[in-house]
Design a protein around this motif. Sequence first.
Motif, PDB file in Angstrom:
ATOM      1  N   TRP A   1       7.031  13.136 -17.331  1.00 35.19           N
ATOM      2  CA  TRP A   1       6.366  13.531 -16.042  1.00 35.19           C
ATOM      3  C   TRP A   1       6.784  12.943 -14.939  1.00 35.19           C
ATOM      4  CZ3 TRP A   1       3.822  17.867 -15.752  1.00 35.19           C
ATOM      5  CH2 TRP A   1       3.195  18.324 -16.916  1.00 35.19           C
ATOM      6  N   GLN A   2       7.251  13.542 -13.805  1.00 39.05           N
ATOM      7  CA  GLN A   2       7.512  12.783 -12.707  1.00 39.05           C
ATOM      8  C   GLN A   2       6.542  13.455 -11.811  1.00 39.05           C
ATOM      9  OE1 GLN A   2      10.217  11.085 -12.059  1.00 39.05           O
ATOM     10  NE2 GLN A   2      10.596  11.004 -14.253  1.00 39.05           N
ATOM     11  N   MET A   3       6.107  12.171 -10.764  1.00 37.97           N
ATOM     12  CA  MET A   3       4.807  12.809  -9.892  1.00 37.97           C
ATOM     13  C   MET A   3       5.387  12.758  -8.428  1.00 37.97           C
ATOM     14  SD  MET A   3       3.321  12.318 -12.947  1.00 37.97           S
ATOM     15  CE  MET A   3       3.528  10.464 -13.295  1.00 37.97           C
ATOM     16  N   SER A   4       5.105  13.459  -7.642  1.00 37.97           N
ATOM     17  CA  SER A   4       5.546  13.502  -6.239  1.00 37.97           C
ATOM     18  C   SER A   4       4.463  13.840  -5.195  1.00 37.97           C
ATOM     19  CB  SER A   4       7.094  14.324  -6.137  1.00 37.97           C
ATOM     20  OG  SER A   4       6.663  15.744  -6.566  1.00 37.97           O
ATOM     21  N   THR A   5       5.003  13.454  -4.142  1.00 38.67           N
ATOM     22  CA  THR A   5       4.027  13.949  -3.042  1.00 38.67           C
ATOM     23  C   THR A   5       4.675  15.597  -2.313  1.00 38.67           C
ATOM     24  OG1 THR A   5       3.676  11.581  -2.273  1.00 38.67           O
ATOM     25  CG2 THR A   5       3.378  13.454  -0.612  1.00 38.67           C
ATOM     26  N   PRO A   6       3.595  16.563  -2.402  1.00 37.56           N
ATOM     27  CA  PRO A   6       3.934  17.715  -1.990  1.00 37.56           C
ATOM     28  C   PRO A   6       4.127  17.523  -0.199  1.00 37.56           C
ATOM     29  CG  PRO A   6       1.588  17.523  -2.049  1.00 37.56           C
ATOM     30  CD  PRO A   6       2.143  16.439  -2.638  1.00 37.56           C
ATOM     31  N   HIS A   7       5.460  18.223  -0.039  1.00 40.19           N
ATOM     32  CA  HIS A   7       5.635  18.386   1.139  1.00 40.19           C
ATOM     33  C   HIS A   7       5.370  19.655   2.007  1.00 40.19           C
ATOM     34  CE1 HIS A   7       7.440  14.184   1.347  1.00 40.19           C
ATOM     35  NE2 HIS A   7       7.906  14.476   0.356  1.00 40.19           N
TER      36      HIS A   7
ATOM     37  N   VAL B   1       0.947  -1.194   0.026  1.00 39.17           N
ATOM     38  CA  VAL B   1      -0.009   0.026   0.062  1.00 39.17           C
ATOM     39  C   VAL B   1       0.769   1.223   0.070  1.00 39.17           C
ATOM     40  CG1 VAL B   1      -1.772   1.199   1.375  1.00 39.17           C
ATOM     41  CG2 VAL B   1      -2.023  -1.152   1.219  1.00 39.17           C
ATOM     42  N   PRO B   2       0.546   2.223  -0.927  1.00 38.83           N
ATOM     43  CA  PRO B   2       1.481   3.391  -0.997  1.00 38.83           C
ATOM     44  C   PRO B   2       1.291   4.380   0.091  1.00 38.83           C
ATOM     45  CG  PRO B   2      -0.305   3.465  -2.485  1.00 38.83           C
ATOM     46  CD  PRO B   2      -0.292   1.973  -1.933  1.00 38.83           C
ATOM     47  N   GLU B   3       2.167   4.901   0.333  1.00 37.02           N
ATOM     48  CA  GLU B   3       2.164   6.131   1.399  1.00 37.02           C
ATOM     49  C   GLU B   3       1.328   7.401   0.975  1.00 37.02           C
ATOM     50  OE1 GLU B   3       3.967   7.349   4.551  1.00 37.02           O
ATOM     51  OE2 GLU B   3       3.883   5.331   4.655  1.00 37.02           O
ATOM     52  N   ASN B   4       1.183   7.487  -0.093  1.00 36.31           N
ATOM     53  CA  ASN B   4       0.236   8.258  -0.927  1.00 36.31           C
ATOM     54  C   ASN B   4      -0.462   7.669  -1.978  1.00 36.31           C
ATOM     55  OD1 ASN B   4      -0.923  10.447  -1.941  1.00 36.31           O
ATOM     56  ND2 ASN B   4       0.587  11.850  -2.429  1.00 36.31           N
ATOM     57  N   PRO B   5      -1.740   7.316  -1.622  1.00 35.95           N
ATOM     58  CA  PRO B   5      -2.343   6.777  -2.551  1.00 35.95           C
ATOM     59  C   PRO B   5      -2.792   7.495  -3.992  1.00 35.95           C
ATOM     60  CG  PRO B   5      -4.022   7.185  -0.757  1.00 35.95           C
ATOM     61  CD  PRO B   5      -2.520   7.440  -0.243  1.00 35.95           C
ATOM     62  N   TRP B   6      -2.448   8.697  -3.854  1.00 34.95           N
ATOM     63  CA  TRP B   6      -2.926   9.375  -5.164  1.00 34.95           C
ATOM     64  C   TRP B   6      -1.514   9.539  -5.956  1.00 34.95           C
ATOM     65  CZ3 TRP B   6      -7.758  11.248  -5.575  1.00 34.95           C
ATOM     66  CH2 TRP B   6      -8.440  11.374  -4.502  1.00 34.95           C
ATOM     67  N   LEU B   7      -0.093   9.023  -5.581  1.00 40.82           N
ATOM     68  CA  LEU B   7       0.655   9.231  -6.341  1.00 40.82           C
ATOM     69  C   LEU B   7       0.946   8.256  -7.567  1.00 40.82           C
ATOM     70  CD1 LEU B   7       3.115  10.919  -6.090  1.00 40.82           C
ATOM     71  CD2 LEU B   7       4.385   9.250  -4.842  1.00 40.82           C
ATOM     72  N   SER B   8       1.101   8.584  -8.533  1.00 40.27           N
ATOM     73  CA  SER B   8       1.169   7.709 -10.024  1.00 40.27           C
ATOM     74  C   SER B   8       2.708   7.663 -10.031  1.00 40.27           C
ATOM     75  CB  SER B   8       0.563   8.578 -11.132  1.00 40.27           C
ATOM     76  OG  SER B   8      -0.546   9.143 -10.826  1.00 40.27           O
ATOM     77  N   HIS B   9       2.938   6.470 -10.905  1.00 37.51           N
ATOM     78  CA  HIS B   9       4.018   6.140 -11.369  1.00 37.51           C
ATOM     79  C   HIS B   9       4.198   6.444 -12.712  1.00 37.51           C
ATOM     80  CE1 HIS B   9       4.809   3.617  -7.858  1.00 37.51           C
ATOM     81  NE2 HIS B   9       3.449   2.699  -8.295  1.00 37.51           N
ATOM     82  N   THR B  10       5.574   7.006 -13.291  1.00 37.60           N
ATOM     83  CA  THR B  10       5.557   7.426 -14.693  1.00 37.60           C
ATOM     84  C   THR B  10       5.601   6.456 -15.604  1.00 37.60           C
ATOM     85  OG1 THR B  10       6.962   9.229 -13.790  1.00 37.60           O
ATOM     86  CG2 THR B  10       7.055   8.671 -16.199  1.00 37.60           C
ATOM     87  N   VAL B  11       4.964   6.219 -16.739  1.00 38.03           N
ATOM     88  CA  VAL B  11       4.867   5.304 -17.602  1.00 38.03           C
ATOM     89  C   VAL B  11       5.003   5.817 -19.105  1.00 38.03           C
ATOM     90  CG1 VAL B  11       3.357   3.354 -16.569  1.00 38.03           C
ATOM     91  CG2 VAL B  11       2.281   5.155 -17.873  1.00 38.03           C
ATOM     92  N   ARG B  12       5.593   5.175 -19.976  1.00 35.67           N
ATOM     93  CA  ARG B  12       6.012   5.550 -21.291  1.00 35.67           C
ATOM     94  C   ARG B  12       5.169   4.809 -22.167  1.00 35.67           C
ATOM     95  NH1 ARG B  12      11.122   4.888 -20.777  1.00 35.67           N
ATOM     96  NH2 ARG B  12      10.893   2.720 -21.631  1.00 35.67           N
ATOM     97  N   ILE B  13       4.556   5.432 -23.385  1.00 39.38           N
ATOM     98  CA  ILE B  13       3.739   4.791 -24.103  1.00 39.38           C
ATOM     99  C   ILE B  13       4.659   4.243 -25.418  1.00 39.38           C
ATOM    100  CG2 ILE B  13       2.105   5.041 -26.087  1.00 39.38           C
ATOM    101  CD1 ILE B  13       1.071   7.618 -24.828  1.00 39.38           C
ATOM    102  N   GLU B  14       4.566   2.718 -25.359  1.00 38.86           N
ATOM    103  CA  GLU B  14       5.682   2.141 -26.014  1.00 38.86           C
ATOM    104  C   GLU B  14       5.134   1.889 -27.193  1.00 38.86           C
ATOM    105  OE1 GLU B  14       8.843   0.484 -24.970  1.00 38.86           O
ATOM    106  OE2 GLU B  14       8.603   2.151 -23.500  1.00 38.86           O
ATOM    107  N   GLN B  15       3.725   1.584 -27.305  1.00 39.76           N
ATOM    108  CA  GLN B  15       2.991   1.456 -28.752  1.00 39.76           C
ATOM    109  C   GLN B  15       1.541   1.815 -28.629  1.00 39.76           C
ATOM    110  OE1 GLN B  15       3.268  -2.674 -29.891  1.00 39.76           O
ATOM    111  NE2 GLN B  15       2.746  -2.466 -32.020  1.00 39.76           N
ATOM    112  N   ILE B  16       1.218   2.203 -29.883  1.00 35.35           N
ATOM    113  CA  ILE B  16      -0.095   2.744 -29.813  1.00 35.35           C
ATOM    114  C   ILE B  16      -0.771   1.682 -31.040  1.00 35.35           C
ATOM    115  CG2 ILE B  16      -1.916   4.404 -30.141  1.00 35.35           C
ATOM    116  CD1 ILE B  16      -0.037   6.450 -28.992  1.00 35.35           C
ATOM    117  N   VAL B  17      -1.694   0.937 -30.593  1.00 40.04           N
ATOM    118  CA  VAL B  17      -2.237   0.031 -31.707  1.00 40.04           C
ATOM    119  C   VAL B  17      -3.833   0.273 -31.927  1.00 40.04           C
ATOM    120  CG1 VAL B  17      -2.877  -2.414 -32.384  1.00 40.04           C
ATOM    121  CG2 VAL B  17      -0.979  -2.031 -30.812  1.00 40.04           C
ATOM    122  N   PRO B  18      -3.977   0.929 -33.112  1.00 39.70           N
ATOM    123  CA  PRO B  18      -5.364   1.435 -33.453  1.00 39.70           C
ATOM    124  C   PRO B  18      -6.426   0.161 -33.484  1.00 39.70           C
ATOM    125  CG  PRO B  18      -3.846   2.175 -35.023  1.00 39.70           C
ATOM    126  CD  PRO B  18      -3.338   1.060 -34.299  1.00 39.70           C
ATOM    127  N   GLU B  19      -7.535   0.169 -32.889  1.00 36.94           N
ATOM    128  CA  GLU B  19      -8.306  -0.859 -32.748  1.00 36.94           C
ATOM    129  C   GLU B  19      -9.521  -0.867 -33.915  1.00 36.94           C
ATOM    130  OE1 GLU B  19      -7.557  -3.703 -31.397  1.00 36.94           O
ATOM    131  OE2 GLU B  19      -6.043  -3.465 -29.687  1.00 36.94           O
TER     132      GLU B  19
END
Lengths: 168, 291, 370
Positions: free
Chosen positions: C105-111, B14-32
């Motif tokens: 983009w880098q996401m972080s928690t505001p302190h 469980v994350p410390e901050n549940p609102w925090l996103s990880h950075t992801v990169r778009i590798e490929q876009i497949v039109p459906e």
Amino acid sequence: MSVPDPLLVEELSTSPFAAGWPHRIVSEVVPISRQVLYPAGSIIFEQNAVNRDLFLICSGLVGLDMRVPARGNVRILTLAGGELLAWSALLGDGQMTATATALEPVRAIAIDGSRLSDLCQHRPDIGFHVMTRLAESLSHRLTATRLQLLDLYSHTTPHVLTFGAREH
Amino acid sequence: MNSSPVTAPARPPVPENPWLSHTVRIEQIVPEIAEVATYELAFVDSTIAATYQFQPGQFNMLYLPGVGEVAISISADPRSRERWAHTIRVAGSVTQSLARLQPGATLGLRGPYGNPWPVAACEGRDVILVAGGIGLAPLRPVIYELLANRNRYRKVTVLVGARTPEGLLYPGQYADWKAAGIDLQTTVDRASPGWLGNVGVVPQLLDRMALPAPQETVLLVCGPEVMMHFTVKSAQRRGVPVENIWLSSERNMQCAVRLCGHCQLGPTFVCKDGPVYRFDQIAPFLKVEGL
Amino acid sequence: MSTSAATELFLAKPHLQQLLNALSARGYCIIGPTIDQSAIVYAEIRTVDELPQGWTDQQEPATYRLVRREDNAWFGYAVGPHSWKRYLFPPFATVAVADRTAAGWQMSTPHEPVPKYAFLGVRACELAAIKIQDKVFLEGAYVDPIYRARREQAFVIAVNCTSAGANCFCTSMNTGPRCTTGFDLALTELPDAFLVEVGSDSGGEVLAELQTRVADVEEQAAAERARQQAVSQITKRLDTTDIRNLLLTNLEHPRWAEVATRCLSCTNCTMVCPTCFCASVNEVSDLQGDHVERQRQWDSCFNLDFSYMNGGHIRNDIRSRYRQWMTHKLASWIDQFGSSGCVGCGRCITWCPVGIDLTEEVAAIRGETP
């Protein structure tokens, strides 16, 4: 009248149409029924033509097309094993509202519509069973048509699983 | 086909901050299909990629900074280890902005969230998947899972409905799925010229199916609520017990962590108690308009 | 946390300032009742002179008026439009930030510095409300970090009610008026003194710095009479018998349509409610769009957009929105968090511009009145 074809009796009594009917009623319907086969691509009946048979599809796929000026034939529905085709043979004047085409080899039981109608009129017990199944079939078809009418997958209506949170 | 089972409940720390996103990169876009594309997303941080797991039916929150977040079901193979597929329809501002991005662009992702499809309950049983429109996307991970261990399941049927033949999702995979032992049937509401397949709504396909062992049949349904309603009715008429019927529902998902209140459906939170529900757990509330 | 009367200590009224000083010295920002815009609100206070001395609040459905008391009581009111949730669950808060970098983009928690609050004047119903919000924000699979940071270091000084408002019904919800748990210190006001109960070790430590003595039997009896006065003044009732099933099996009751003809869907009830926790997150970016803050703000199930989904609104009439609010508060909450979401404070009745009284709505669905 000749001895009924045992295969026809078996086919009819195990069909969804006659499922659960007393044997005496099935045996009254067998003499006015016959097995029919349509090769893939063949026309079973044409829109506006008169057709006297009610079909109970045993296997294969049937396309129902309606002619629309400037659009040609529009396929509105396909029917498969266990479903009824050509109610107008029993309920109306026999003039078909759509063209039915065998999209695959189709095996069906054809029941003589006017003789079935006579049978229903003179034998209310048979009439009840036949009309109940016909009404059920119509009811299912109507529900399905309503669902088609709702156009559920249209882009202008809310969808499931695009999950549009705060999407404006 | 055989491979190791998906490890039991993927519960990331469980994350410390549940609102925090990880950075992801778009590798490929497949039109459906029209307005729908599959985005293959990869974590920029390899330590996250190494631990990320999801179960079929779960969803992620995708985040475009400055635009907003949107809940997207994961349509990837549960065994994905490097990139994860998300099939997305353009529906609002976030998905519109997503549609303008190119491979290489970054965005935020947090998840996975929600209850998965009951894959374990399918073992040893006949399995019927019913999908309407883009509802096939959240079911695709189940198909991958069933195929990976095909011998654990009895008859597997996939019924797919779409508006038109052009609206059928993932058509390029149908042949593979059929070859791997799935009875896949399609139907469309409106035929296009040249279409030789079924025309009609997807519950009709279920009506026509032989159900030799309804008590031992599991039904997983995903699509518009009305379509799910009539599909479930058809299954119940045929004797499939309610506890074997599962569906994926949807409400306005915002926080995905049961903290914002938006996605309530009756006494449940769709993000926590759904999106996959056993039918009898949600049936009384699906019937009420505006709940 | 003993609440036995024997532990009550006598604090002469002016010495309450010593408590404020002791808390200030410990770095607390003291939030207490004070008058602002003709209402008793919760705001930062430094001296006891800022308390609403000699004032009370007259409440009726859709009515709130400050009036002079005959005495000079410092806590002689019920509850105002504020609740402590505005400090533990701030109306605006930044939950995350995003920065555009060369690597994307880098996401972080505001302190941001976390305020260290001491709450003065927390009523029993409000202690119950905090406990309910603890369940929501702290006890699920995911914890809200903003709430937790504030909650963990909050110092709570409860004040037992010695009078009640016309919209109070805590006795129906079993949340008051007596403060029994969830505080560091609890006060009962007498004309010239406070009797103080200790609810925690840190409460005891602070109290040790003040000039107190053990209250005598007469003082304790006077405090008990004052607290009983609040009980006897409560006239509003909510019959909670099987209320969960009552509401969830009456989702199509005609009363929902009837109340919808009165409800303005203004969101007041949800804003003043001490337990309502719904929120939305907005994107706030700089002019370049390179730095984005995700700002959470209170939302309400009465807002049309609240149920927006893929081009439509699930709850697109007031009937369905009022029903959502009330069934959630009084019924679904029990499924979700193990208790009612209502503490009987009556704020939603007072601050409803058309005076909708949820106790009457429940009674109507029960088929009793009116």
